[in-house]
Design a protein around this motif. Structure first.
Motif, PDB file in Angstrom:
ATOM      1  N   GLU A  55       4.053   2.217   6.670  1.00  0.00           N
ATOM      2  CA  GLU A  55       4.875   1.679   7.751  1.00  0.00           C
ATOM      3  C   GLU A  55       4.439   0.256   8.109  1.00  0.00           C
ATOM      4  O   GLU A  55       5.265  -0.649   8.252  1.00  0.00           O
ATOM      5  N   LEU A  58       5.565  -2.151   5.544  1.00  0.00           N
ATOM      6  CA  LEU A  58       7.019  -2.336   5.516  1.00  0.00           C
ATOM      7  C   LEU A  58       7.555  -3.061   6.748  1.00  0.00           C
ATOM      8  O   LEU A  58       8.707  -3.522   6.736  1.00  0.00           O
ATOM      9  N   THR A  67      10.839   2.149  10.122  1.00  0.00           N
ATOM     10  CA  THR A  67      10.309   2.267   8.760  1.00  0.00           C
ATOM     11  C   THR A  67       9.651   3.615   8.478  1.00  0.00           C
ATOM     12  O   THR A  67       9.280   3.889   7.345  1.00  0.00           O
ATOM     13  N   ALA A 102      11.380  -5.377   0.012  1.00  0.00           N
ATOM     14  CA  ALA A 102      10.386  -4.331   0.267  1.00  0.00           C
ATOM     15  C   ALA A 102       9.526  -4.076  -0.961  1.00  0.00           C
ATOM     16  O   ALA A 102       8.304  -3.910  -0.853  1.00  0.00           O
TER      17      ALA A 102
END
Length: 214
Positions: A55, A58, A67, A102
């Motif tokens: 998380e 991201l 996320t 990402a």
């Protein structure tokens, strides 16, 4: 004035009247992000689960969305944080919601981890820090989807001179050419080598062998 004109005037005025400003609330994940960052800073990374570390990574790629579901989806697909970071880009993008940005963030973190692991053994006596060698090799190649034959070249003090991928093969096989291994060792004036290869069907498994060249 007819009733029809009255109606038009009423609705026209109604449309022009200023409306009450609507109160916007922050999405629920904003507070979650702040709490997760605070826990990382106060308790350290060991206090966070793999998906929570994902998380945090991201957050940079997804500044305006939650996320957590995506991080959990990545763990479900690959198994662990290490396997997510080691996964090739085309497999990462198969996870719904993971795009170029990402995937790039994840591979940057993976590359940074590899450099950190390598710096832990570069120029040091490798054979006295065997655990670091194994950790480095796992970080570098354990999650590759094809077999690699890698060589760590050492000097007379058993310090790392170079780390090179000598050959790549298939999912369960890679060719090894002893003549090429010896030739490269002589070029680098290496007095010892560590031969490494991975096992794509068992991501956490690698094999290491040590040999003297002189």
């Amino acid at each position: 004035m007819t009733s029809e004109e009255d109606e038009r005037g009423f609705f026209g005025e109604a449309q022009l009247r200023p409306t009450e400003p609507t109160r916007t609330e922050k999405p629920h994940y904003h507070g979650h992000r702040e709490r997760l960052r605070a826990r990382f800073l106060e308790a350290g990374p060991d206090a966070l689960a793999d998906y929570e570390m994902l998380e945090l990574i991201l957050f940079r790629a997804f500044r305006q969305s939650d996320t957590k579901p995506l991080a959990k989806a990545l763990i479900a697909r690959f198994g662990s944080l290490a396997e997510v970071l080691g996964a090739p880009v085309h497999l990462l993008r198969e996870v719904k919601g993971i795009g170029d940005a990402a995937a790039l963030e994840l591979k940057i973190i993976a590359a940074a981890a590899q450099r950190m692991a390598k710096s832990g053994i570069k120029g040091r006596q490798v054979l006295t820090s065997w655990g670091q060698v194994i950790d480095y090799c796992r970080t570098s190649m354990a999650f590759e989807t094809i077999e690699q034959f890698r060589i760590l070249f050492l000097d007379k003090k058993n310090a790392l001179i170079a780390d090179e991928v000598q050959q790549t093969g298939t999912v369960d096989h890679t060719p090894v050419y002893p003549r090429e291994v010896v030739r490269r060792a002589l070029e680098l004036s290496a007095t010892a080598i560590i031969l490494v290869h991975n096992h794509p069907t068992h991501p956490f498994s690698i094999t290491l062998d040590h040999a003297q060249t002189r």
